[in-house]
Design an enzyme around this catalytic site. Structure first.
Site, mmCIF file in Angstrom:
data_model
loop_
_atom_site.group_PDB
_atom_site.id
_atom_site.type_symbol
_atom_site.label_atom_id
_atom_site.label_comp_id
_atom_site.label_asym_id
_atom_site.label_seq_id
_atom_site.Cartn_x
_atom_site.Cartn_y
_atom_site.Cartn_z
ATOM 1 N N ASP A 254 -12.289 48.423 5.927
ATOM 2 C CA ASP A 254 -11.076 47.899 5.287
ATOM 3 C C ASP A 254 -10.384 48.994 4.487
ATOM 4 O O ASP A 254 -11.034 49.756 3.765
ATOM 5 C CB ASP A 254 -11.412 46.731 4.363
ATOM 6 C CG ASP A 254 -11.658 45.443 5.137
ATOM 7 O OD1 ASP A 254 -11.501 45.449 6.374
ATOM 8 O OD2 ASP A 254 -12.024 44.433 4.506
ATOM 9 N N TYR B 39 -2.620 42.904 5.973
ATOM 10 C CA TYR B 39 -3.778 43.064 5.091
ATOM 11 C C TYR B 39 -3.651 42.212 3.824
ATOM 12 O O TYR B 39 -2.647 42.290 3.112
ATOM 13 C CB TYR B 39 -3.914 44.540 4.714
ATOM 14 C CG TYR B 39 -5.133 44.883 3.907
ATOM 15 C CD1 TYR B 39 -6.386 44.938 4.506
ATOM 16 C CD2 TYR B 39 -5.028 45.160 2.548
ATOM 17 C CE1 TYR B 39 -7.514 45.264 3.768
ATOM 18 C CE2 TYR B 39 -6.152 45.498 1.796
ATOM 19 C CZ TYR B 39 -7.387 45.536 2.413
ATOM 20 O OH TYR B 39 -8.502 45.863 1.681
ATOM 21 N N GLU C 248 -15.826 47.680 9.542
ATOM 22 C CA GLU C 248 -16.549 46.942 8.509
ATOM 23 C C GLU C 248 -17.241 45.709 9.057
ATOM 24 O O GLU C 248 -18.266 45.292 8.540
ATOM 25 C CB GLU C 248 -15.587 46.544 7.375
ATOM 26 C CG GLU C 248 -16.304 46.052 6.141
ATOM 27 C CD GLU C 248 -15.440 46.149 4.890
ATOM 28 O OE1 GLU C 248 -15.633 45.329 4.000
ATOM 29 O OE2 GLU C 248 -14.588 47.051 4.805
#
Length: 721
Positions: free
Chosen positions: A105, A309, A9
């Site tokens: 992601d 995350y 990303e």
């Protein structure tokens, strides 16, 4: 030799993956190795087309052209990042590329980033998914050893696609309808409007609130006090004469301990952080906005690789993560955390408060990775967020706090008085925070205190009695912390029991990943403003809630939409059905706006005319200070009046405002302090800052000014969510 194309990303993530995979040859927009070619998006490279891509008539904003309901949504390449899209597209078409590995992601929006690029580039080769919760070398290697077919994540993509199309349909249609109908720069959306409604409703409750006096009666003993409570358990009384009468009846009396309850209790540690809880605590403790906290978390996750995350809604981990906890404890066993981490490392691991497979969906709770932090490379703000997460991780692995709770009932001439206290036996998890201080007591009148040794039946002399006067308080204005809570749990705002039960099964308003942006959009379009830590609705925000269709400000309806999106991602909901409902709903909203008899007034208009179109300018409070903006949506002129700086007042140490233009600019403080810009520069230099330090400081302040966007760009901010 065939190669796999890896799509990340962001460039920083792509570089990390390339290093782990041994790809070293850098090119324009990608990195190549013997087996892999690693490229990247820059956020979204592809997006849904603007209305005029479907029909030229939509270039002009007219009520008669609404609603806009394209049969099939089109994708377009974003102009600003078109060069990188062309690079990715060419790589997808290379003959030696035989498969794609999606490494965006691991979440709903990350999936959409990749799938839209694949669709626009007509990519038809096999695709696989890299799904990881941290960016450490170990996590990347393990992730590449467990790649899954991309089709297993189709439902996640369908959910993301449904969300994007719904926001286009609802956001663009209702924004155009409101703007054209009321001739003002107004925006509304599927999530931002009910969020604004919460803030406006709270303001109305505060303004309508009328404080009332109340009285409590306390009896004072040696070492503690007790509070009178009547047979209905009331401790607050509106009739002072009634309380005074009881006080007089106690004169010269002794108290008898009529009841003594002592119970051993345990207080479990708080659960690990999800994003919303972390944003709440960061706002309470450090004053960080939700967006700022997310940005810091992204840096700690992507750049420093010390936290997992961030965009998660779970506060637990799964069984398979348990084996990695000892290594994670070793990674944080440094500095202020060394003693606690090593204590936990050496004893048998207790995971009863952190493991819950049923409460983990796409990602587990935010916890430290196996990679130690280099404190010298963390900024002050990054260190604060890291500290919150590490302490919570250590706390949730620790023992409960153990204490004895004592409740005492005293009888004074037939009247009952109550007192309670705690005796801490074992700090447990509270030792991590350096204090065993309790949270605020729910019963504000009977607070926990240190009690002497008491026995049932013993007689105590009453040293004194006193009447304490108080006033009822209105509900507090939202801060970002409490607004995040209200968005996460909108059921608290709903009186209807049936609707409340439905909402409690949904994710609330938005998702952990989108709530920060939703709040920022409300600031950006001047619907709300900050006053200290409090959030106030502006006159524009109040009027907007008054004139939008009632359905759109409904928390329960919006939360149910989010639940439908979750069902689509799980394969139990229909994307086609959801989009059909959104098309019908958009049509309904436009009709309601057109039929409205409401009026909109620019009550923040100034006497200064716009130099571009001649209309009167509006004074608004931007994120960095006061501004003048043109009321005409097609003009978009803006002018800064004041700018809140990072410079501190030498007298009261509050942030200074920079006012005026050019060399006539002055620094001003709310305390009355004034200083010319030239004098400020001299003072900075005399304090040890050189000429270039001052120049760089001023340049930084200029960069932090409100962007001079045009009207279309401003309205675009309100289109989504």
């Amino acid at each position: 030799m065939s190669k796999a194309l890896v799509l990340a990303e962001k460039p920083s993530v792509a570089r990390d993956i390339a290093r782990v995979l041994g790809a070293k040859r850098s090119a324009d927009g990608f990195i190549e190795g013997d087996k892999y070619v690693i490229t990247w998006a820059l956020g979204h490279l592809v997006t849904l087309a603007d209305p005029d891509a479907y029909d030229e008539k939509y270039k002009a904003w007219r009520l008669e052209d609404l609603p806009m309901l394209p049969e099939k949504m089109k994708l377009v390449v974003i102009k600003q990042t078109s060069k990188q899209y062309r690079t990715v597209s060419k790589l997808m078409g290379r003959a030696d590329i035989d498969r794609l590995i999606i490494a965006t992601d691991a979440g709903r929006e990350g999936e959409l980033v990749a799938r839209w690029i694949m669709m626009k580039a007509h990519f038809k080769k096999p695709a696989f998914r890299l799904w990881i919760s941290s960016q450490t070398d170990r996590a990347i290697k393990e992730g590449f050893s467990k790649l899954r077919p991309a089709k297993e994540y189709d439902n996640l993509y369908f959910s993301a696609q449904a969300r994007a199309e719904a926001d286009w349909l609802v956001g663009l249609n209702v924004t155009r309808a409101l703007t054209c109908r009321f001739n003002a720069q107004l925006s509304a959306g599927r999530v931002q409007t009910p969020t604004l409604a919460l803030i406006v409703k709270r303001e109305e409750e505060i303004l309508a609130f009328k404080p009332k006096d109340y009285f409590t009666l306390q009896a004072l003993f040696k070492g503690f006090s007790a509070t009178f409570r009547d047979s209905k358990n009331n401790t607050r009384f509106s009739d002072r004469a009634f309380v005074e009468g009881i006080q007089k009846s106690l004169s010269g009396k002794n108290a008898v301990v009529s009841k003594l309850e002592k119970a051993a209790k345990k207080q479990a540690p708080p659960a690990a952080y999800d994003l919303t809880e972390l944003q709440r605590d960061a706002n309470k403790k450090f004053g960080y906005s939700a967006k700022q906290t997310l940005s810091l978390m992204q840096s700690l996750y992507e750049r420093h690789k010390v936290l997992t995350y961030p965009r998660t809604d779970s506060r637990y981990i799964t069984d398979d993560i348990v084996a990695t906890i000892p290594e994670r404890l070793r990674s944080v066993a440094q500095g202020p955390y060394q003693k606690a981490a090593m204590t936990l490392y050496r004893k048998p691991l207790s995971t009863k408060y952190i493991v819950n497979n049923a409460k983990v969906t796409d990602h587990h709770a935010i916890i430290p990775t196996e990679q130690p932090a280099n404190f010298s490379k963390l900024t002050f703000d990054e260190r604060n967020i890291y500290d919150l997460v590490v302490k919570r991780f250590l706390a949730v692995l620790s023992d409960p706090c153990e204490y004895d709770e004592v409740k005492v009932t005293l009888d004074i001439s037939g009247k009952s008085f109550y007192a309670k206290g705690k005796v801490i036996k074992k700090d447990g998890w509270k030792e991590i925070y350096g204090s065993a201080t309790d949270e605020e007591d729910e019963d504000a009148e009977i607070k926990s205190q240190k009690l002497p040794e008491l026995k049932q039946g013993m007689t105590l002399p009453v040293l004194n009695t006193k009447i304490v006067t108080g006033k009822t308080r209105p509900p507090a204005r939202y801060t970002e912390a409490t607004l995040l809570s209200a968005m996460e749990n909108p059921s608290k705002q709903i009186a209807d029991k049936k609707l409340k039960a439905i909402i409690e099964t949904t994710s609330g308003l938005g998702t952990p990943a989108t709530r920060a942006d939703i709040i920022e959009k409300l600031f950006d379009n001047f619907s709300i403003e900050r006053v200290g830590k409090e959030i106030h609705p502006t006159a524009k925000g109040k009027q907007l809630i008054r004139i939008v269709p009632p359905d759109l400000k409904s928390a329960e309806l919006t939360a149910q939409w989010e639940q439908q999106l979750q069902n689509i991602s799980k394969g139990t909901g229909s994307m086609k059905k959801f989009i059909g409902e959104m098309r019908d709903y958009s049509t309904k909203l436009v009709s309601m706006v057109i039929a409205s008899n409401a009026q909109y007034t620019h009550d923040n208009a100034t006497k200064e005319k716009c130099p571009v179109c001649g209309k009167y300018l509006l004074e608004v409070n931007g994120k960095k200070g006061k501004m003048l903006v043109c009321q005409d949506r097609e003009c978009g002129y803006r002018k800064g009046l004041t700018q809140t700086t990072n410079a501190r007042c030498p007298e009261c140490h509050k942030k200074l405002e920079l006012r005026g233009e050019g060399e006539k600019r002055i620094f001003a403080c709310v305390c009355g302090y004034r200083e010319k810009l030239s004098d400020f520069n001299k003072r900075k230099a005399s304090d040890g800052a050189g000429k270039y330090d001052v120049i760089n400081y001023m340049k930084k302040q200029e960069r932090e000014k409100e962007p001079q966007n045009n009207a279309m760009a401003d309205l675009l901010k309100g289109w989504f969510d």
